[in-house]
Design a protein around this motif. Structure first.
Motif, PDB file in Angstrom:
ATOM      1  N   SER A  58       0.845  -1.183   0.000  1.00  0.00           N
ATOM      2  CA  SER A  58       0.000   0.000   0.000  1.00  0.00           C
ATOM      3  C   SER A  58       0.883   1.237   0.000  1.00  0.00           C
ATOM      4  CB  SER A  58      -0.890   0.002   1.262  1.00  0.00           C
ATOM      5  OG  SER A  58      -1.578   1.229   1.366  1.00  0.00           O
ATOM      6  N   THR A  59       0.310   2.363  -0.398  1.00  0.00           N
ATOM      7  CA  THR A  59       1.070   3.615  -0.403  1.00  0.00           C
ATOM      8  C   THR A  59       1.211   4.184   1.012  1.00  0.00           C
ATOM      9  OG1 THR A  59      -0.956   4.882  -0.821  1.00  0.00           O
ATOM     10  CG2 THR A  59       0.341   4.195  -2.744  1.00  0.00           C
ATOM     11  N   SER A  60       0.442   3.642   1.918  1.00  0.00           N
ATOM     12  CA  SER A  60       0.519   4.095   3.319  1.00  0.00           C
ATOM     13  C   SER A  60       0.888   2.878   4.171  1.00  0.00           C
ATOM     14  CB  SER A  60      -0.825   4.668   3.777  1.00  0.00           C
ATOM     15  OG  SER A  60      -0.742   5.080   5.128  1.00  0.00           O
ATOM     16  N   VAL A  61       2.113   2.953   4.770  1.00  0.00           N
ATOM     17  CA  VAL A  61       2.602   1.784   5.495  1.00  0.00           C
ATOM     18  C   VAL A  61       3.096   2.212   6.875  1.00  0.00           C
ATOM     19  CG1 VAL A  61       3.255   0.565   3.397  1.00  0.00           C
ATOM     20  CG2 VAL A  61       4.906   2.059   4.517  1.00  0.00           C
ATOM     21  N   ALA A  62       3.152   1.218   7.731  1.00  0.00           N
ATOM     22  CA  ALA A  62       3.652   1.478   9.088  1.00  0.00           C
ATOM     23  C   ALA A  62       5.162   1.351   9.095  1.00  0.00           C
ATOM     24  CB  ALA A  62       3.031   0.488  10.064  1.00  0.00           C
ATOM     25  N   GLU A  63       5.766   2.032  10.058  1.00  0.00           N
ATOM     26  CA  GLU A  63       7.219   1.922  10.193  1.00  0.00           C
ATOM     27  C   GLU A  63       7.584   0.453  10.393  1.00  0.00           C
ATOM     28  OE1 GLU A  63       9.560   5.480  12.157  1.00  0.00           O
ATOM     29  OE2 GLU A  63       7.814   4.931  13.385  1.00  0.00           O
ATOM     30  N   GLY A  64       8.694   0.085   9.723  1.00  0.00           N
ATOM     31  CA  GLY A  64       9.171  -1.296   9.829  1.00  0.00           C
ATOM     32  C   GLY A  64       8.598  -2.224   8.770  1.00  0.00           C
ATOM     33  N   ILE A 109      11.672  -1.165  -0.535  1.00  0.00           N
ATOM     34  CA  ILE A 109      11.960  -0.463   0.739  1.00  0.00           C
ATOM     35  C   ILE A 109      11.838  -1.496   1.850  1.00  0.00           C
ATOM     36  CG2 ILE A 109      11.282   1.387   2.315  1.00  0.00           C
ATOM     37  CD1 ILE A 109       9.992   2.799  -0.074  1.00  0.00           C
ATOM     38  N   TRP A 110      12.983  -1.732   2.517  1.00  0.00           N
ATOM     39  CA  TRP A 110      12.978  -2.700   3.618  1.00  0.00           C
ATOM     40  C   TRP A 110      12.902  -1.954   4.955  1.00  0.00           C
ATOM     41  CZ3 TRP A 110      12.372  -7.216   1.436  1.00  0.00           C
ATOM     42  CH2 TRP A 110      12.944  -7.480   0.187  1.00  0.00           C
ATOM     43  N   SER A 111      11.971  -2.358   5.752  1.00  0.00           N
ATOM     44  CA  SER A 111      11.787  -1.738   7.099  1.00  0.00           C
ATOM     45  C   SER A 111      11.686  -0.223   6.972  1.00  0.00           C
ATOM     46  CB  SER A 111      12.958  -2.110   8.043  1.00  0.00           C
ATOM     47  OG  SER A 111      13.018  -3.501   8.220  1.00  0.00           O
ATOM     48  N   ALA A 112      10.555   0.176   6.454  1.00  0.00           N
ATOM     49  CA  ALA A 112      10.333   1.597   6.177  1.00  0.00           C
ATOM     50  C   ALA A 112      10.536   2.448   7.428  1.00  0.00           C
ATOM     51  CB  ALA A 112       8.920   1.791   5.638  1.00  0.00           C
ATOM     52  N   LYS A 113      11.159   3.608   7.202  1.00  0.00           N
ATOM     53  CA  LYS A 113      11.374   4.568   8.283  1.00  0.00           C
ATOM     54  C   LYS A 113      10.720   5.875   7.878  1.00  0.00           C
ATOM     55  CE  LYS A 113      15.918   2.636   9.470  1.00  0.00           C
ATOM     56  NZ  LYS A 113      15.948   1.574   8.469  1.00  0.00           N
ATOM     57  N   LYS A 114      10.687   6.794   8.797  1.00  0.00           N
ATOM     58  CA  LYS A 114      10.107   8.098   8.504  1.00  0.00           C
ATOM     59  C   LYS A 114      10.896   8.798   7.399  1.00  0.00           C
ATOM     60  CE  LYS A 114       7.241  10.094  10.086  1.00  0.00           C
ATOM     61  NZ  LYS A 114       5.851  10.235   9.575  1.00  0.00           N
ATOM     62  N   THR A 115      12.188   8.430   7.262  1.00  0.00           N
ATOM     63  CA  THR A 115      12.983   9.066   6.211  1.00  0.00           C
ATOM     64  C   THR A 115      12.538   8.614   4.815  1.00  0.00           C
ATOM     65  OG1 THR A 115      14.631   7.313   6.441  1.00  0.00           O
ATOM     66  CG2 THR A 115      15.006   9.359   7.659  1.00  0.00           C
ATOM     67  N   HIS A 116      11.819   7.455   4.738  1.00  0.00           N
ATOM     68  CA  HIS A 116      11.308   6.980   3.452  1.00  0.00           C
ATOM     69  C   HIS A 116      10.027   7.678   3.041  1.00  0.00           C
ATOM     70  CE1 HIS A 116      13.761   3.281   4.591  1.00  0.00           C
ATOM     71  NE2 HIS A 116      14.312   3.721   3.443  1.00  0.00           N
ATOM     72  N   ASP A 117       9.503   8.445   3.944  1.00  0.00           N
ATOM     73  CA  ASP A 117       8.254   9.159   3.656  1.00  0.00           C
ATOM     74  C   ASP A 117       8.543  10.251   2.622  1.00  0.00           C
ATOM     75  OD1 ASP A 117       5.382   9.644   5.289  1.00  0.00           O
ATOM     76  OD2 ASP A 117       6.106  11.317   4.056  1.00  0.00           O
ATOM     77  N   THR A 141       4.978  10.433 -10.506  1.00  0.00           N
ATOM     78  CA  THR A 141       5.363  10.513  -9.094  1.00  0.00           C
ATOM     79  C   THR A 141       4.329   9.806  -8.224  1.00  0.00           C
ATOM     80  OG1 THR A 141       6.464  12.638  -9.454  1.00  0.00           O
ATOM     81  CG2 THR A 141       5.893  12.058  -7.175  1.00  0.00           C
ATOM     82  N   GLN A 142       4.836   9.078  -7.267  1.00  0.00           N
ATOM     83  CA  GLN A 142       3.971   8.364  -6.322  1.00  0.00           C
ATOM     84  C   GLN A 142       4.414   8.728  -4.886  1.00  0.00           C
ATOM     85  OE1 GLN A 142       1.208   6.176  -6.675  1.00  0.00           O
ATOM     86  NE2 GLN A 142       1.160   6.746  -4.512  1.00  0.00           N
ATOM     87  N   LYS A 143       3.467   9.128  -4.048  1.00  0.00           N
ATOM     88  CA  LYS A 143       3.776   9.512  -2.671  1.00  0.00           C
ATOM     89  C   LYS A 143       3.640   8.296  -1.772  1.00  0.00           C
ATOM     90  CE  LYS A 143       2.494  12.751   0.988  1.00  0.00           C
ATOM     91  NZ  LYS A 143       3.866  13.199   1.198  1.00  0.00           N
ATOM     92  N   ILE A 144       4.634   8.132  -0.893  1.00  0.00           N
ATOM     93  CA  ILE A 144       4.610   7.060   0.102  1.00  0.00           C
ATOM     94  C   ILE A 144       4.543   7.727   1.488  1.00  0.00           C
ATOM     95  CG2 ILE A 144       5.886   5.133   1.156  1.00  0.00           C
ATOM     96  CD1 ILE A 144       4.785   4.487  -1.569  1.00  0.00           C
ATOM     97  N   VAL A 145       3.570   7.231   2.268  1.00  0.00           N
ATOM     98  CA  VAL A 145       3.401   7.761   3.643  1.00  0.00           C
ATOM     99  C   VAL A 145       3.804   6.657   4.616  1.00  0.00           C
ATOM    100  CG1 VAL A 145       1.803   8.663   5.349  1.00  0.00           C
ATOM    101  CG2 VAL A 145       1.551   9.287   2.915  1.00  0.00           C
TER     102      VAL A 145
END
Length: 478
Positions: free
Chosen positions: A375-381, A416-424, A441-445
């Protein structure tokens, strides 16, 4: 009066005698009225009928009868002269009629065997001229003469136009109650004609031994002569073959064979060149085999060979411009209908060569979508995969602009492995080929996670591979 009485009595006497002796008439004597001594007198004997113009009348008596003059025709008679003397007083004179009779002539026919008496052993005809058989035969009844070869039969003196296939042996037959045979050899002569001029070997280069042979048909056999380039040549005994021991440039040119007999002449020319199979030396499609719609394209084909080969093309459409020598094909404003294979063929009498090129329609890149898993909106990690799907010919190259460094397993895929806030942030995909580029362009939250932040999720690899394969197939099947 006395003469009339005598004439009547004579007729009655003749009639009586005719009854006794048949149908023969009796001649009548007539003396002059006053016969005087020592003078000549005339005695006339007449046959009083018209049916015996050729009767012979003879007056007889016991004295000299002279100067008898016969008269033929109607009522034939004879008048003779008698010298009157006292001795002939009371002498009897008679007239004899000699009749000559015969039957009408009748021919005696004797049956004889048929025999051919006049029939030549050989006949010479000229093709296209009118001819006939003229065999003669004797015998009774008169035989009928025919001449035949195979299943074709000709009557004597029958007119026909001679053809060369009439040459051969004929059996002439005289036929009545029996038959007689005679063999006749027929030769049909015709003017000569050159049927072919052969080069041996058909492929030849400088220094090769070359023979040029002329083949002709004609009866009688034609004589041969040549018109050739002024170079050293050898001729066969019958003049049918020209031999070149070592082919040089001076030997090249026209070789004209001339044949002749008494009925005419004919000629044919063979061009002697260096014999080389065709070979396509240059084949090009400009500006490229991959072009944008609306572009002008030129295809060029050049070939070598001897004699110079003839070029031809096999193309998918007809609305093209082709040069007179077939070296170039121009397409003005390429469309999808022009796509396909273009084949150039070069050919001469010694062989052929072909070369092909495939024209493809170029397409500027277009990004269809950026697919995000899960999904374009994921939780940290959590793990995230972005797939950039684009179309274009040739297939475009991919590049990305991202908020931070990420793992790039394929140019069109980001993991993206283990998403962090920096990947936002925004992820920009760029698809590019030589005809242009496109971006999306695609936005990731990335949301702060309250659960197990250390738990790692694997991206759906099968989904990624299936998407990539479908994208590549789309590029190449387009």
């Amino acid at each position: 009066m006395e003469l009339c009485v005598l004439w009547t009595l004579a007729n009655i006497f003749v009639f009586s005698v005719s009854q006794v002796y048949g149908s023969l008439p009796i001649p009548v004597l007539h003396f002059e009225e006053n016969i005087i001594e020592d003078e000549d007198t005339s005695i006339t004997c007449t046959l009083p009928y018209n049916d015996y113009p050729d009767v012979k009348l003879v007056i007889k008596g016991n004295t000299t009868i002279k100067d008898c003059t016969p008269k033929k025709g109607n009522y034939p008679n004879v008048t003779c002269t008698v010298e009157v003397t006292p001795e002939i007083h009371g002498m009897e004179f008679t007239c004899e009629a000699e009749f000559k009779t015969q039957s009408l002539p009748e021919k005696m026919n004797i049956q004889t065997d048929p025999k051919i008496t006049d029939c030549p052993d050989k006949l010479v005809w000229i093709e296209g001229k009118e001819h006939s058989f003229y065999c003669r035969a004797t015998g009774y009844p008169l035989p009928k003469v025919t001449c035949a070869k195979n299943t074709t039969t000709y009557e004597v003196e029958e007119k026909f136009t001679a053809m060369r296939n009439m040459t051969g042996m004929y059996t002439c037959v005289a036929l009545s109650f029996d038959k007689d045979r005679k063999m006749v050899n027929v030769s049909v002569e015709y003017e000569p004609k050159v049927s072919s001029i052969k080069l041996s070997p058909p492929l030849h280069g400088e220094g090769d031994k070359v023979e040029i042979t002329c083949e002709a048909d004609g009866v009688p056999d034609p004589t041969y002569s040549w018109k050739t380039p002024p170079s050293d040549l050898q001729f066969s005994a019958d003049n049918r073959t020209v031999t070149i021991k070592s082919l040089q440039m001076s030997h090249l040119g026209n070789y004209q064979c001339i044949v002749e007999n008494k009925h005419g002449t004919h000629n044919r020319t063979q061009i002697l060149n260096l014999a080389v199979k065709p070979k396509i030396s240059h084949f090009d499609i400009e500006p490229s085999t991959l072009v944008l719609e609306g572009t002008n394209v030129t295809l060029t084909c050049e070939a070598s060979g001897s004699p110079p080969p003839v070029l031809s093309w096999s193309i998918p459409v007809s609305n093209v411009q082709m040069s007179e020598d077939k070296r170039t094909v121009k397409i003005w404003g390429v469309t999808k209908r022009h796509m396909g294979s273009y084949t150039c063929k070069s050919q001469n009498e010694h062989g052929s060569d072909t070369q092909s090129g495939h024209l493809l329609l170029a397409v500027k890149p277009k990004i269809v979508q950026i697919k995000v898993q899960p999904s374009t909106s994921v939780a940290e990690g959590a793990n995230v995969t972005l797939i950039c799907i684009a179309e274009g010919v040739p297939p475009p190259n991919f590049s990305w602009e991202t908020p931070t460094d990420v793992q790039n397993t394929d140019y069109s895929v980001i993991n993206i492995w283990s998403a962090k806030k920096t990947h936002d942030g925004n992820y920009k995909c760029k698809a590019e080929n030589k005809h242009g580029s496109a971006t999306m362009t695609q936005k990731i939250v990335v949301k702060e996670s309250k659960g197990n932040r250390g738990e790692r999720q694997e991206p759906v690899t099968a989904t990624i591979l299936a998407t990539m394969i479908s994208t590549i197939l789309f590029y190449y099947l387009y």
